[in-house]
Write a protein that holds these residues in place. Structure first.
Motif, PDB file in Angstrom:
ATOM      1  N   LEU B 194       0.786  -1.019  -0.067  1.00 49.56           N
ATOM      2  CA  LEU B 194       0.130  -0.221   0.115  1.00 49.56           C
ATOM      3  C   LEU B 194       0.919   1.247   0.096  1.00 49.56           C
ATOM      4  O   LEU B 194       0.600   2.453  -0.418  1.00 49.56           O
ATOM      5  CB  LEU B 194      -1.001   0.007   1.240  1.00 49.56           C
ATOM      6  N   GLY B 195       2.072   1.233   0.451  1.00 55.23           N
ATOM      7  CA  GLY B 195       3.072   2.288   0.515  1.00 55.23           C
ATOM      8  C   GLY B 195       3.322   2.727  -0.671  1.00 55.23           C
ATOM      9  O   GLY B 195       3.314   3.780  -1.360  1.00 55.23           O
ATOM     10  N   LEU B 196       3.643   1.900  -1.619  1.00 53.52           N
ATOM     11  CA  LEU B 196       4.017   1.975  -3.254  1.00 53.52           C
ATOM     12  C   LEU B 196       2.820   2.490  -3.796  1.00 53.52           C
ATOM     13  O   LEU B 196       2.895   3.314  -4.596  1.00 53.52           O
ATOM     14  CB  LEU B 196       4.608   0.806  -3.739  1.00 53.52           C
ATOM     15  N   ALA B 197       1.720   1.917  -3.532  1.00 54.99           N
ATOM     16  CA  ALA B 197       0.211   2.099  -4.087  1.00 54.99           C
ATOM     17  C   ALA B 197       0.150   3.731  -3.860  1.00 54.99           C
ATOM     18  O   ALA B 197      -0.282   4.458  -4.770  1.00 54.99           O
ATOM     19  CB  ALA B 197      -0.737   1.091  -3.600  1.00 54.99           C
ATOM     20  N   ALA B 198       0.435   4.043  -2.693  1.00 56.63           N
ATOM     21  CA  ALA B 198       0.021   5.698  -2.438  1.00 56.63           C
ATOM     22  C   ALA B 198       1.013   6.366  -3.010  1.00 56.63           C
ATOM     23  O   ALA B 198       0.612   7.566  -3.219  1.00 56.63           O
ATOM     24  CB  ALA B 198       0.215   5.690  -0.736  1.00 56.63           C
ATOM     25  N   ARG B 199       2.465   6.121  -3.194  1.00 58.37           N
ATOM     26  CA  ARG B 199       3.083   6.987  -3.744  1.00 58.37           C
ATOM     27  C   ARG B 199       3.145   6.917  -5.425  1.00 58.37           C
ATOM     28  O   ARG B 199       3.373   8.070  -5.993  1.00 58.37           O
ATOM     29  CB  ARG B 199       4.556   6.542  -3.266  1.00 58.37           C
ATOM     30  N   VAL B 245       3.937   9.095   2.765  1.00 63.59           N
ATOM     31  CA  VAL B 245       4.522   7.890   3.320  1.00 63.59           C
ATOM     32  C   VAL B 245       3.267   7.112   4.008  1.00 63.59           C
ATOM     33  O   VAL B 245       2.471   7.659   4.563  1.00 63.59           O
ATOM     34  CB  VAL B 245       5.408   8.234   4.541  1.00 63.59           C
ATOM     35  N   PHE B 246       2.932   5.888   3.510  1.00 65.39           N
ATOM     36  CA  PHE B 246       2.031   5.137   3.994  1.00 65.39           C
ATOM     37  C   PHE B 246       2.627   3.668   4.821  1.00 65.39           C
ATOM     38  O   PHE B 246       3.086   3.028   3.976  1.00 65.39           O
ATOM     39  CB  PHE B 246       0.763   4.919   3.051  1.00 65.39           C
ATOM     40  N   GLN B 247       2.316   3.503   6.014  1.00 68.91           N
ATOM     41  CA  GLN B 247       2.725   2.335   6.392  1.00 68.91           C
ATOM     42  C   GLN B 247       1.856   1.562   7.261  1.00 68.91           C
ATOM     43  O   GLN B 247       1.550   1.942   8.464  1.00 68.91           O
ATOM     44  CB  GLN B 247       4.057   2.751   7.383  1.00 68.91           C
ATOM     45  N   PRO B 248       1.336   0.320   6.870  1.00 70.22           N
ATOM     46  CA  PRO B 248       0.360  -0.331   7.847  1.00 70.22           C
ATOM     47  C   PRO B 248       1.380  -0.614   9.088  1.00 70.22           C
ATOM     48  O   PRO B 248       2.375  -0.920   9.093  1.00 70.22           O
ATOM     49  CB  PRO B 248       0.152  -1.582   7.067  1.00 70.22           C
ATOM     50  N   LEU B 249       0.573  -0.631  10.390  1.00 73.03           N
ATOM     51  CA  LEU B 249       1.126  -0.841  11.599  1.00 73.03           C
ATOM     52  C   LEU B 249       0.951  -2.254  12.147  1.00 73.03           C
ATOM     53  O   LEU B 249       1.581  -3.112  12.297  1.00 73.03           O
ATOM     54  CB  LEU B 249       0.890   0.331  12.711  1.00 73.03           C
ATOM     55  N   GLU B 250      -0.482  -2.240  12.732  1.00 76.44           N
ATOM     56  CA  GLU B 250      -0.684  -3.461  13.737  1.00 76.44           C
ATOM     57  C   GLU B 250      -2.007  -3.858  13.064  1.00 76.44           C
ATOM     58  O   GLU B 250      -2.989  -3.327  12.289  1.00 76.44           O
ATOM     59  CB  GLU B 250      -1.176  -2.976  14.808  1.00 76.44           C
ATOM     60  N   VAL B 251      -2.540  -5.473  13.298  1.00 78.09           N
ATOM     61  CA  VAL B 251      -3.479  -5.971  12.990  1.00 78.09           C
ATOM     62  C   VAL B 251      -4.449  -5.641  14.116  1.00 78.09           C
ATOM     63  O   VAL B 251      -4.263  -5.630  15.392  1.00 78.09           O
ATOM     64  CB  VAL B 251      -3.212  -7.688  12.912  1.00 78.09           C
TER      65      VAL B 251
END
Lengths: 327, 253
Positions: B194-199, B245-251
């Motif tokens: 998703l980070g690459l998708a966002a950028r 910058v987009f970074q998934p963190l926790e479930v």
């Protein structure tokens, strides 16, 4: 690649001539070839024209059919271990021939046996296309082929099992070994039209086979109709291999080994491998048919037996190499 | 002018809707990222849009075309990176010209030009004569992208083309896709990063249980709420001097 074509054509031509001058009749090669071209009125001319020429032509035709369809099937299934027998056509053609021998039909008129064998091949194709369905993939085709091969093999054994006539049984066993001895131009004219149509169909698969290098999805997205490709492949193989089996009996390993041997020389391109394998198959069967006459001239060594004797070790080598590559 | 237009497209598998009444259009200049959790229907949607799968309902402009015309409109890169025979990289990339070649013809100048351009774009000059099957997984992925580029179509659809690539290759590949869009092509690419998708994408389509649940610019699609309900994760996002910058963190449990 054109160099490969020149080499293969030269090899086929040389083996064709060698096949013409190999045999019982004691005459020098030059004398034999002269008797072929000019009717000298003596028995040698008859031998050359009525016995050796059709035999050499049939060897080339049968070899081309086996090599071409082997390359096409390997390309379609993307598996170097595929061979024409896989889709059950050879087995069914053999069953047709066996029934003709057993019922005595084969003795009633000259071409009853090859006609019956072709009938067997036609039934097999119908069954395969019905079983594999219009949209089925490669796996369904293989499974349908295995089922039909097994059934044809079982029925052939049943005929042998119940045969009340030991001579017919012996005839069947010898026919199943595959041979080109004592064939005439009648056999050539019977097989040639079917083979010709089959070759054209298989040649038309070249572009589709190239595209299949990228898998079924990739090929279809590039505009290749997989249903049409499979129809061409199955009917083309049935016509050419069915005709080959009907005149020569079951000859294995050519369709398996020849594409494998020639693949490195065409840069592994499945489309280019088609014509190369056709020529290579012709060369291999011509060579084997010369060998059966030279090795044991007075024992009627069968072509199929010799081919399996040479082919099986080659096949083992292939498995050994594949194992090393995947390890 | 739209290059891809789907109207109420549905696909069922065993009676269950896998793609459920999807309507969307993609036009030139768009680099569309198709995102969604595993099993959301991304692959099925793309394959049905091209016409590789039977549709249960709805229409797709591509699937309506004859196969040959369609192959000159859209290039498809399947998820399984299949290379069946040990052909050279150049030969493999040349396969992309099949839809353009008249029956039985050899490669023409324009074909060679397209092949060379694809090779140059993916930086594969040094691999030209290598056997494609002997390359590493990442190199094979680049070769297959070059194959799709050689097809020279207005629309490129790729199913997880960056899965399994190293970071540099992932970024370089997404750069290729976004520059294609800048040049007036359209790209639809499914991806899990998703980070690459966002950028890199101009637009994101979020798929959940066969339905499009969000469609728009990345910043509008990737909301905390949707990350929780669709992906079951929390995420950190920020605008920095070097981009989003987009970074998934926790479930989320």
């Amino acid at each position: 690649m054109t160099r490969l074509a020149v080499i293969l054509i030269a090899v086929v031509a040389a083996l064709f001539v060698a096949s013409l001058v190999t045999g019982y009749a004691i005459a020098g090669p030059i004398e034999s070839l002269r008797a072929l071209l000019v009717d000298t009125g003596n028995p040698l001319s008859v031998v050359m024209r009525e016995i050796r020429l059709p035999r050499a032509i049939l060897a080339a035709l049968v070899g081309t059919s086996l090599g071409l369809s082997g390359a096409a099937l390997q390309g379609y299934l993307r598996n170097p271990l595929a061979e024409p027998g896989l889709i059950g056509v050879s087995g069914s053609a053999a069953l047709g021939a066996v029934l003709a021998i057993q019922t005595g039909l084969a003795a009633s008129f000259a071409l009853a046996l090859p006609f019956s064998a072709l009938g067997g091949a036609v039934v097999a194709v119908g069954l395969i296309l019905a079983l594999a369905g219009p949209r089925g993939g490669a796996i369904t085709l293989i499974l349908a082929g295995i089922a039909i091969s097994a059934l044809a093999g079982a029925l052939t054994s049943l005929v042998l099992n119940l045969s009340p006539n030991p001579f017919a049984a012996a005839d069947i066993v010898f026919w199943l070994m595959g041979s080109l001895a004592d064939r005439s131009f009648a056999h050539v004219w019977l097989a040639l039209p079917f083979m010709g149509v089959g070759w054209l169909m298989l040649a038309a698969t070249a572009r589709g086979l190239e595209a299949l290098t990228l898998g079924e999805d990739g090929a279809e997205a590039m505009g290749i109709s997989l249903a049409r490709l499979r129809l061409l492949l199955v009917t083309g193989t049935a016509a050419s291999v069915g005709a080959a089996t009907s005149v020569a009996g079951a000859i294995g390993f050519v369709g398996l080994v020849v594409p494998h041997l020639l693949r490195p020389f065409v840069g592994a391109r499945p489309g280019a491998l088609l014509w190369a394998s056709g020529l290579g198959g012709a060369a291999m069967v011509l060579a084997a048919d010369i060998a059966v006459r030279v090795v044991l001239p007075d024992r009627d060594l069968k072509l199929g037996v010799l081919m399996a004797l040479v082919g099986a070790p080659l096949f083992l080598h292939l498995i050994y190499k594949t194992r090393k590559e995947t390890a | 002018m739209s290059l891809l237009s789907l109207n109420q497209l549905s696909v069922t598998r065993g009676g269950c809707p896998v793609v459920d009444a999807v309507t969307l259009t993609v036009g030139p200049g768009e680099c569309v990222g198709l995102i969604g959790p595993n099993g959301a229907g991304k692959t099925t949607l793309m394959r049905a849009a091209i016409g590789l799968l039977p549709r249960a309902g709805g229409t797709s402009n591509l699937a309506a075309l004859p196969a040959g015309d369609r192959a000159r409109q859209v290039a498809w890169m399947p998820q399984s990176r299949e290379i069946a025979w040990p052909v050279t990289v150049e030969t493999l990339i040349a396969l992309g010209r099949i839809p353009h070649l008249p029956r039985g013809a050899r490669l023409r100048d324009e074909d060679r030009f397209a092949i060379d351009a694809a090779i140059a774009r993916m930086g594969l000059e040094t691999f030209r004569t290598r056997r494609a099957t002997e390359l590493s997984g990442g190199e094979q992925a680049r070769v297959l992208i070059a194959r799709a580029l050689a097809q020279d179509t207005a629309l490129v659809m790729a199913d997880e083309p960056i899965a399994g690539l190293d970071p540099a290759s992932q970024i370089a590949t997404m750069d290729v896709f976004s520059s294609l869009a800048t040049e007036g092509h359209a790209v639809v690419v499914s991806l899990h990063d998703l980070g690459l998708a966002a950028r890199h994408c101009t637009r994101l389509l979020m798929l959940h249980q066969g339905r499009v649940v969000a469609d728009g610019p990345p910043a509008e699609v990737l909301t905390d709420d949707r990350m929780a309900t669709v992906f079951n994760v929390t995420a950190y996002h920020a605008q920095t001097p070097s981009g989003a910058v987009f970074q998934p963190l926790e479930v989320v449990r």
